[in-house]
Write an enzyme that holds these catalytic residues in place. Structure first.
Site, PDB file in Angstrom:
ATOM      1  N   MET A  15       1.036  -1.030   0.196  1.00 28.85           N
ATOM      2  CA  MET A  15      -0.032   0.124   0.093  1.00 28.85           C
ATOM      3  C   MET A  15       0.951   1.352   0.023  1.00 28.85           C
ATOM      4  SD  MET A  15      -2.952  -1.043   2.783  1.00 28.85           S
ATOM      5  CE  MET A  15      -3.821   0.541   2.579  1.00 28.85           C
ATOM      6  N   LYS A  19       0.816   2.288  -6.897  1.00 26.23           N
ATOM      7  CA  LYS A  19       0.401   1.106  -7.914  1.00 26.23           C
ATOM      8  C   LYS A  19      -0.513   1.808  -8.933  1.00 26.23           C
ATOM      9  CE  LYS A  19      -0.753  -1.863  -4.932  1.00 26.23           C
ATOM     10  NZ  LYS A  19      -0.399  -1.114  -3.873  1.00 26.23           N
ATOM     11  N   THR A  20      -1.508   2.529  -8.392  1.00 29.36           N
ATOM     12  CA  THR A  20      -2.971   2.755  -9.241  1.00 29.36           C
ATOM     13  C   THR A  20      -2.347   4.098  -9.958  1.00 29.36           C
ATOM     14  OG1 THR A  20      -4.391   2.042  -7.529  1.00 29.36           O
ATOM     15  CG2 THR A  20      -4.801   3.557  -9.103  1.00 29.36           C
ATOM     16  N   GLU A  88      -5.987  -3.612  -8.159  1.00 28.37           N
ATOM     17  CA  GLU A  88      -6.111  -4.249  -7.088  1.00 28.37           C
ATOM     18  C   GLU A  88      -6.693  -5.466  -7.419  1.00 28.37           C
ATOM     19  OE1 GLU A  88      -5.495  -2.719  -4.473  1.00 28.37           O
ATOM     20  OE2 GLU A  88      -5.547  -0.662  -4.587  1.00 28.37           O
ATOM     21  N   ALA A  89      -5.465  -6.365  -8.106  1.00 27.20           N
ATOM     22  CA  ALA A  89      -5.867  -7.548  -8.659  1.00 27.20           C
ATOM     23  C   ALA A  89      -6.226  -8.795  -7.413  1.00 27.20           C
ATOM     24  CB  ALA A  89      -5.024  -7.898  -9.635  1.00 27.20           C
ATOM     25  N   CYS A 144       8.883   4.066   4.362  1.00 28.97           N
ATOM     26  CA  CYS A 144       8.733   3.613   5.728  1.00 28.97           C
ATOM     27  C   CYS A 144       8.227   4.776   6.657  1.00 28.97           C
ATOM     28  CB  CYS A 144       9.885   3.044   6.428  1.00 28.97           C
ATOM     29  SG  CYS A 144       9.698   2.509   8.007  1.00 28.97           S
ATOM     30  N   CYS A 147      11.035   5.378   9.531  1.00 28.12           N
ATOM     31  CA  CYS A 147      12.537   5.615   9.410  1.00 28.12           C
ATOM     32  C   CYS A 147      12.687   6.222   8.032  1.00 28.12           C
ATOM     33  CB  CYS A 147      13.392   4.252   9.563  1.00 28.12           C
ATOM     34  SG  CYS A 147      13.398   3.215   8.330  1.00 28.12           S
ATOM     35  N   CYS A 183       9.328  -0.671   6.226  1.00 26.53           N
ATOM     36  CA  CYS A 183      10.724  -1.373   5.666  1.00 26.53           C
ATOM     37  C   CYS A 183      10.755  -2.727   6.560  1.00 26.53           C
ATOM     38  CB  CYS A 183      11.857  -0.767   5.721  1.00 26.53           C
ATOM     39  SG  CYS A 183      12.648  -0.300   7.664  1.00 26.53           S
ATOM     40  N   CYS A 186      11.688  -2.128  10.310  1.00 25.06           N
ATOM     41  CA  CYS A 186      10.754  -1.441  11.159  1.00 25.06           C
ATOM     42  C   CYS A 186       9.613  -2.303  11.109  1.00 25.06           C
ATOM     43  CB  CYS A 186      10.346  -0.179  10.493  1.00 25.06           C
ATOM     44  SG  CYS A 186      11.922   0.905  10.606  1.00 25.06           S
TER      45      CYS A 186
HETATM   46 ZN   LIG Z   1      11.842   1.377   8.477  1.00 22.61          ZN
END
Ligand SMILES: [Zn+2]
Length: 189
Positions: A15, A19-20, A88-89, A144, A147, A183, A186
């Site tokens: 997310m 992508k969209t 959103e396949a 992220c 971080c 990430c 994290c």
């Molecule tokens: Zn991170």
């Protein structure tokens, strides 16, 4: 003249990875090139209302058709359509795979975007298989929340009603503050 052939492009990522936005960018280029384009999204993806459009976080949009089952893509297909987009396949599950195969057999260019992983870091069908089948894969990352490094995962930070991470939680669809990009380092924090 070149022999026409099917071609599959996959745009995958967590997310908040755009992508969209990337799907819309490719579809708009195709439309500028006078290609006949048809785009489909799942009924469950009702973010920003239930309009028949794809919307990206940065405000871009593109007309789409809303369906519940991936087989409707074949039923709704216009003979003149050259490019088929699916957003959103992950909401279509493995049922999308034979539909994509059928489109490729019909020499369509298929561009699919979706989540590669669930919020609890499991592969999210059918994206892993589509990525393996594809002529080209674009793997996007987000940033992220903790971080600021590249994030290839997203994490649910609110308790939802569903435990199964491969099923859309009706109480959380479209609620973007229920999730955060993380990430690898994290993800557990
Ligand atoms: Zn991170």
């Amino acid at each position: 003249m070149k022999v026409k052939t099917g071609y599959l492009e996959v745009i995958a990522g967590p997310m908040f990875s755009g992508k969209t936005e990337e799907l819309i960018r490719r579809l708009k280029r195709a439309a500028i090139g006078k290609k006949k384009v048809q785009v489909f999204k799942h009924k469950i993806d009702s973010r920003y209302g239930s309009e028949k459009k794809l919307f990206s976080h940065n405000g871009m949009s593109f007309d789409s058709e809303i369906i519940e089952k991936s087989s409707e893509i074949l039923n709704c297909l216009d003979k003149k359509t050259e490019i088929v987009g699916v957003d959103e396949a992950q909401w279509f599950g493995d049922e999308l795979l034979p539909v994509v195969q059928a489109l490729l057999k019909k020499h369509k260019k298929v561009i699919v975007s979706g989540l590669a992983m669930t919020f609890d870091r499991q592969p999210f069908a059918p994206l892993p298989t589509l990525m393996a089948m594809a002529d080209g894969v674009t793997k996007l990352s987000a940033i992220c929340t903790i971080c600021g490094d590249d994030a290839v995962f997203h994490k649910r930070i609110t308790k939802g009603k569903t435990v199964d991470s491969t099923v859309a939680d009706p109480s959380l669809v479209g609620k973007f503050d229920a999730y955060e990009a993380r990430c690898r380092r994290c993800w557990k924090k």
